[in-house]
Scaffold this motif. Structure first.
Motif, PDB file in Angstrom:
ATOM      1  N   ILE A   1     108.240  17.330 -14.980  1.00  0.00           N
ATOM      2  CA  ILE A   1     108.138  16.009 -15.598  1.00  0.00           C
ATOM      3  C   ILE A   1     106.796  15.376 -15.251  1.00  0.00           C
ATOM      4  O   ILE A   1     106.109  14.800 -16.106  1.00  0.00           O
ATOM      5  CB  ILE A   1     109.303  15.109 -15.131  1.00  0.00           C
ATOM      6  N   VAL A   2     106.406  15.518 -13.991  1.00  0.00           N
ATOM      7  CA  VAL A   2     105.113  14.980 -13.538  1.00  0.00           C
ATOM      8  C   VAL A   2     103.970  15.820 -14.105  1.00  0.00           C
ATOM      9  O   VAL A   2     102.951  15.282 -14.551  1.00  0.00           O
ATOM     10  CB  VAL A   2     105.054  14.944 -12.004  1.00  0.00           C
ATOM     11  N   ALA A   3     104.146  17.143 -14.116  1.00  0.00           N
ATOM     12  CA  ALA A   3     103.111  18.019 -14.670  1.00  0.00           C
ATOM     13  C   ALA A   3     102.875  17.719 -16.145  1.00  0.00           C
ATOM     14  O   ALA A   3     101.723  17.695 -16.609  1.00  0.00           O
ATOM     15  CB  ALA A   3     103.525  19.483 -14.490  1.00  0.00           C
ATOM     16  N   ARG A   4     103.936  17.481 -16.880  1.00  0.00           N
ATOM     17  CA  ARG A   4     103.818  17.158 -18.317  1.00  0.00           C
ATOM     18  C   ARG A   4     103.032  15.869 -18.517  1.00  0.00           C
ATOM     19  O   ARG A   4     102.205  15.757 -19.421  1.00  0.00           O
ATOM     20  CB  ARG A   4     105.220  17.032 -18.920  1.00  0.00           C
ATOM     21  N   HIS A   5     103.264  14.884 -17.645  1.00  0.00           N
ATOM     22  CA  HIS A   5     102.534  13.612 -17.717  1.00  0.00           C
ATOM     23  C   HIS A   5     101.032  13.843 -17.531  1.00  0.00           C
ATOM     24  O   HIS A   5     100.210  13.306 -18.287  1.00  0.00           O
ATOM     25  CB  HIS A   5     103.062  12.664 -16.641  1.00  0.00           C
ATOM     26  N   ILE A   6     100.676  14.664 -16.541  1.00  0.00           N
ATOM     27  CA  ILE A   6      99.264  14.892 -16.214  1.00  0.00           C
ATOM     28  C   ILE A   6      98.577  15.754 -17.268  1.00  0.00           C
ATOM     29  O   ILE A   6      97.443  15.475 -17.675  1.00  0.00           O
ATOM     30  CB  ILE A   6      99.150  15.541 -14.819  1.00  0.00           C
ATOM     31  N   LEU A   7      99.262  16.792 -17.719  1.00  0.00           N
ATOM     32  CA  LEU A   7      98.626  17.771 -18.599  1.00  0.00           C
ATOM     33  C   LEU A   7      98.677  17.401 -20.078  1.00  0.00           C
ATOM     34  O   LEU A   7      97.781  17.772 -20.838  1.00  0.00           O
ATOM     35  CB  LEU A   7      99.283  19.143 -18.403  1.00  0.00           C
ATOM     36  N   ARG A   8      99.725  16.672 -20.483  1.00  0.00           N
ATOM     37  CA  ARG A   8      99.845  16.383 -21.910  1.00  0.00           C
ATOM     38  C   ARG A   8      99.901  14.898 -22.231  1.00  0.00           C
ATOM     39  O   ARG A   8      99.100  14.381 -23.019  1.00  0.00           O
ATOM     40  CB  ARG A   8     101.080  17.079 -22.499  1.00  0.00           C
TER      41      ARG A   8
ATOM     42  N   ASN B   1      99.286  12.114 -20.567  1.00  0.00           N
ATOM     43  CA  ASN B   1      98.175  11.258 -20.151  1.00  0.00           C
ATOM     44  C   ASN B   1      96.962  12.120 -19.788  1.00  0.00           C
ATOM     45  O   ASN B   1      96.228  11.826 -18.848  1.00  0.00           O
ATOM     46  CB  ASN B   1      98.600  10.398 -18.948  1.00  0.00           C
ATOM     47  N   ALA B   2      96.774  13.174 -20.586  1.00  0.00           N
ATOM     48  CA  ALA B   2      95.814  14.225 -20.241  1.00  0.00           C
ATOM     49  C   ALA B   2      94.388  13.720 -20.084  1.00  0.00           C
ATOM     50  O   ALA B   2      93.641  14.214 -19.224  1.00  0.00           O
ATOM     51  CB  ALA B   2      95.859  15.326 -21.298  1.00  0.00           C
ATOM     52  N   PHE B   3      93.982  12.743 -20.879  1.00  0.00           N
ATOM     53  CA  PHE B   3      92.585  12.329 -20.850  1.00  0.00           C
ATOM     54  C   PHE B   3      92.278  11.333 -19.739  1.00  0.00           C
ATOM     55  O   PHE B   3      91.170  10.827 -19.626  1.00  0.00           O
ATOM     56  CB  PHE B   3      92.182  11.792 -22.220  1.00  0.00           C
ATOM     57  N   SER B   4      93.283  11.076 -18.897  1.00  0.00           N
ATOM     58  CA  SER B   4      93.041  10.313 -17.677  1.00  0.00           C
ATOM     59  C   SER B   4      92.709  11.239 -16.508  1.00  0.00           C
ATOM     60  O   SER B   4      92.498  10.786 -15.390  1.00  0.00           O
ATOM     61  CB  SER B   4      94.276   9.469 -17.319  1.00  0.00           C
ATOM     62  N   TYR B   5      92.689  12.547 -16.809  1.00  0.00           N
ATOM     63  CA  TYR B   5      92.443  13.545 -15.762  1.00  0.00           C
ATOM     64  C   TYR B   5      91.422  14.557 -16.249  1.00  0.00           C
ATOM     65  O   TYR B   5      91.297  14.820 -17.444  1.00  0.00           O
ATOM     66  CB  TYR B   5      93.751  14.268 -15.392  1.00  0.00           C
ATOM     67  N   ASP B   6      90.710  15.129 -15.293  1.00  0.00           N
ATOM     68  CA  ASP B   6      89.732  16.151 -15.614  1.00  0.00           C
ATOM     69  C   ASP B   6      89.921  17.302 -14.652  1.00  0.00           C
ATOM     70  O   ASP B   6      90.519  17.144 -13.579  1.00  0.00           O
ATOM     71  CB  ASP B   6      88.314  15.584 -15.487  1.00  0.00           C
TER      72      ASP B   6
ATOM     73  N   ASP C   1     109.660  23.241 -21.281  1.00  0.00           N
ATOM     74  CA  ASP C   1     109.321  21.833 -21.046  1.00  0.00           C
ATOM     75  C   ASP C   1     108.532  21.663 -19.742  1.00  0.00           C
ATOM     76  O   ASP C   1     108.881  20.876 -18.878  1.00  0.00           O
ATOM     77  CB  ASP C   1     110.574  20.958 -21.031  1.00  0.00           C
ATOM     78  N   PHE C   2     107.477  22.456 -19.622  1.00  0.00           N
ATOM     79  CA  PHE C   2     106.491  22.381 -18.533  1.00  0.00           C
ATOM     80  C   PHE C   2     107.021  22.853 -17.173  1.00  0.00           C
ATOM     81  O   PHE C   2     106.389  22.606 -16.153  1.00  0.00           O
ATOM     82  CB  PHE C   2     105.890  20.983 -18.437  1.00  0.00           C
ATOM     83  N   ALA C   3     108.143  23.576 -17.169  1.00  0.00           N
ATOM     84  CA  ALA C   3     108.566  24.244 -15.933  1.00  0.00           C
ATOM     85  C   ALA C   3     107.931  25.628 -15.842  1.00  0.00           C
ATOM     86  O   ALA C   3     108.052  26.305 -14.821  1.00  0.00           O
ATOM     87  CB  ALA C   3     110.085  24.364 -15.879  1.00  0.00           C
TER      88      ALA C   3
ATOM     89  N   PRO D   1      96.134  19.398 -24.116  1.00  0.00           N
ATOM     90  CA  PRO D   1      94.863  19.637 -24.818  1.00  0.00           C
ATOM     91  C   PRO D   1      93.879  20.510 -24.050  1.00  0.00           C
ATOM     92  O   PRO D   1      92.957  21.063 -24.653  1.00  0.00           O
ATOM     93  CB  PRO D   1      94.297  18.217 -25.024  1.00  0.00           C
ATOM     94  N   ARG D   2      94.029  20.632 -22.727  1.00  0.00           N
ATOM     95  CA  ARG D   2      93.114  21.479 -21.952  1.00  0.00           C
ATOM     96  C   ARG D   2      93.751  22.814 -21.577  1.00  0.00           C
ATOM     97  O   ARG D   2      93.277  23.509 -20.681  1.00  0.00           O
ATOM     98  CB  ARG D   2      92.651  20.746 -20.686  1.00  0.00           C
ATOM     99  N   LYS D   3      94.804  23.160 -22.280  1.00  0.00           N
ATOM    100  CA  LYS D   3      95.438  24.455 -22.023  1.00  0.00           C
ATOM    101  C   LYS D   3      94.447  25.583 -22.296  1.00  0.00           C
ATOM    102  O   LYS D   3      93.629  25.502 -23.206  1.00  0.00           O
ATOM    103  CB  LYS D   3      96.658  24.621 -22.933  1.00  0.00           C
ATOM    104  N   CYS D   4      94.524  26.643 -21.510  1.00  0.00           N
ATOM    105  CA  CYS D   4      93.659  27.797 -21.722  1.00  0.00           C
ATOM    106  C   CYS D   4      93.896  28.371 -23.104  1.00  0.00           C
ATOM    107  O   CYS D   4      95.034  28.704 -23.458  1.00  0.00           O
ATOM    108  CB  CYS D   4      93.955  28.850 -20.663  1.00  0.00           C
ATOM    109  N   VAL D   5      92.831  28.500 -23.894  1.00  0.00           N
ATOM    110  CA  VAL D   5      92.982  29.045 -25.243  1.00  0.00           C
ATOM    111  C   VAL D   5      92.922  30.568 -25.257  1.00  0.00           C
ATOM    112  O   VAL D   5      93.064  31.190 -26.305  1.00  0.00           O
ATOM    113  CB  VAL D   5      91.911  28.478 -26.199  1.00  0.00           C
ATOM    114  N   GLY D   6      92.710  31.179 -24.089  1.00  0.00           N
ATOM    115  CA  GLY D   6      92.687  32.636 -24.011  1.00  0.00           C
ATOM    116  C   GLY D   6      94.026  33.239 -23.681  1.00  0.00           C
ATOM    117  O   GLY D   6      94.103  34.424 -23.337  1.00  0.00           O
ATOM    118  N   ASP D   7      95.113  32.456 -23.800  1.00  0.00           N
ATOM    119  CA  ASP D   7      96.412  32.947 -23.361  1.00  0.00           C
ATOM    120  C   ASP D   7      96.879  34.183 -24.123  1.00  0.00           C
ATOM    121  O   ASP D   7      97.327  35.163 -23.529  1.00  0.00           O
ATOM    122  CB  ASP D   7      97.470  31.833 -23.425  1.00  0.00           C
ATOM    123  N   GLN D   8      96.778  34.162 -25.452  1.00  0.00           N
ATOM    124  CA  GLN D   8      97.260  35.299 -26.239  1.00  0.00           C
ATOM    125  C   GLN D   8      96.416  36.545 -25.971  1.00  0.00           C
ATOM    126  O   GLN D   8      96.943  37.665 -25.908  1.00  0.00           O
ATOM    127  CB  GLN D   8      97.234  34.956 -27.734  1.00  0.00           C
TER     128      GLN D   8
END
Length: 461
Positions: free
Chosen positions: A23-30, A32-37, A391-393, A401-408
């Motif tokens: 739940i916290v990870a989802r907040h940071i990564l998705r 409210n993502a642009f509040s973090y770098d 769900d981010f577990a 938005p900053r997810k690695c695009v090289g996943d596939q």
């Protein structure tokens, strides 16, 4: 998980916030993502590709490009299996060979990255060159820097006074000279075009379908050589290390579960027979894909995602956390512990057990408010489970938005390499699983390699 889903970790004069809650990870990564770098040189496979706009290309581009890459993955994997077969032929009195598969996977991954990203054949499966030695030197130094608590290499003159830093500078020059030559060649032969035309390219018939080719053709004269070289270096080091680790732990886990090894080989025999992997057959290797994903759950690469807050924020309390959440000031460094998330008993059944089949079964959130549970149907058509279905577990490549695009790219090359190895060979650990020591840094790898015994499968000619 004994400290809770969110806690503060003091490390000398510096303090970090550690997050082990989806739940916290989802907040940071998705949310409210642009509040973090990304902070402290976060080490994620192909993390810099987005600079050149690959993340804005439509899914159709990804499918066409990845279909072309399947041949690269298959050709390189075949080199590895042919090498093993030759080693067996050379010792005719024995029917097994002993190999450090972690080292072999490292060479395989390096060749795949070289051809897929740069259109450059390192040939590291069968030989060693100055460029390859330099790549491994930079890998060792990256590992050293990710775990050493004092950044002494930033001190004035350290790069000349400290022997290992002098060697690192030499290794960097060797690689940079190689990359500069590849960039120069790509620019001299570029066919500058727009995104729409790139989407329509027939990548299967291109002599050079590398990411370098794509970057240069899309950006043309505007491409910055130094930035491009730095980003290619990131892909080389991070992507190579990650794939080798995924394959290492897949074999480590399968070797301790003979019934699952047999199930995997039965699927390979049914789908491939004695043939090569194609893009269509890859889609049918469901169990092999789940093995790769389950290995990433148990041994995530990287084990931490690091973010820094750009403004004050209030993190949600998460499961069993503070109801009012956690206030954090600007500049707070946050460690999202992917390892803890993936092994949490609150979000996974039997979290420490190797069960690839778990990704086929829905798990309701029950009494966990704010978490939507695990549902495979949440991402229809996806070849591999992702952060959305859990769900981010489950965060093997981050999220938002900053997810690695090289996943596939990473998942498919791992699947193909694993399938082609198990198609030809039975694999057992040389010693006890307990003797395989873990080293955690930028990735999770072994201390002394993964030594295995390989025997040619009886039904394979």
């Amino acid at each position: 998980m004994q400290h809770g889903s969110v806690y503060k970790l003091a490390f000398g004069p510096k303090a970090f916030v550690v997050v082990s809650d989806p739940i916290v990870a989802r907040h940071i990564l998705r949310e409210n993502a642009f509040s973090y770098d990304k902070a402290l040189g976060s080490y994620v496979f192909c993390s810099m590709i987005s600079i050149y706009g690959l993340n804005v290309i439509a899914p159709g581009f990804h499918a066409l490009y990845l279909e072309a890459m399947v041949k690269v993955f298959t050709d390189c994997s075949e080199r590895t299996t042919l090498k093993f077969e030759k080693l067996l032929e050379d010792i005719q009195a024995q029917d097994t060979i002993e190999l450090d598969l972690e080292a072999e996977f490292s060479s395989l991954a390096l060749d795949i990255i070289g051809l897929g990203v740069f259109n450059y054949d390192f040939g590291s499966i069968s030989k060693e060159s100055p460029v390859i030695k330099a790549v491994y030197g930079t890998l060792f130094e990256a590992e050293h820097r990710s775990t050493f608590y004092i950044p002494y290499w930033k001190f004035p003159l350290a790069s000349w006074i400290v022997p290992r830093q002098r060697k690192f500078q030499y290794d960097l020059k060797v690689i940079n000279d190689c990359l500069d030559g590849l960039i120069k060649n790509a620019k001299e032969t570029r066919q500058e075009t727009d995104v729409e035309k790139l989407q329509q390219r027939d990548y299967s018939n291109l002599k050079d379908a590398s990411l370098l080719r794509f970057f240069v053709d899309m950006r043309g004269a505007d491409v910055d050589d130094r930035q491009l070289r730095d980003d290619l270096m990131t892909m080389l080091i991070a992507g190579h290390e990650t794939t080798a680790a995924v394959l290492t732990w897949s074999i480590f886990l399968l070797s301790q579960n003979p019934s699952k090894m047999k199930k995997a080989q039965a699927e390979i025999d049914a789908v491939l027979g004695k043939g090569r992997v194609t893009f269509d057959s890859l889609k049918k290797l469901e169990y092999i894909r789940l093995i790769v994903v389950e290995s990433l759950r148990l041994y995530p690469q990287p084990p931490l995602l690091i973010r820094r807050s750009l403004k004050p924020d209030t993190l949600p309390g998460g499961y069993k956390g503070q109801k009012d959440g956690y206030k954090i000031p600007t500049g707070t460094d946050i460690f999202i512990s992917v390892y803890n998330l993936h092994r949490s008993p609150y979000f996974w059944d039997k979290p420490d057990q190797f069960e690839p089949e778990r990704f086929l079964v829905q798990r309701k959130s029950e009494d966990i408010e704010g978490w939507n549970g695990f549902d495979p149907s949440r991402s229809p058509g996806a070849l591999y489970p992702n952060e959305i279905v859990a769900d981010f577990a489950f965060l093997p490549f981050g999220g938002g938005p900053r997810k690695c695009v090289g996943d596939q790219f990473a998942l498919m090359e791992s699947t193909i390499a694993l399938a082609m190895l198990l198609q030809k060979f039975d694999v057992k650990l040389k010693g006890s699983p307990d003797a395989v020591e873990l080293v955690t840094g930028a990735t999770i790898h072994t201390k002394n390699g993964l030594w295995c015994k390989l025997r040619k499968r009886a039904n394979v000619q």
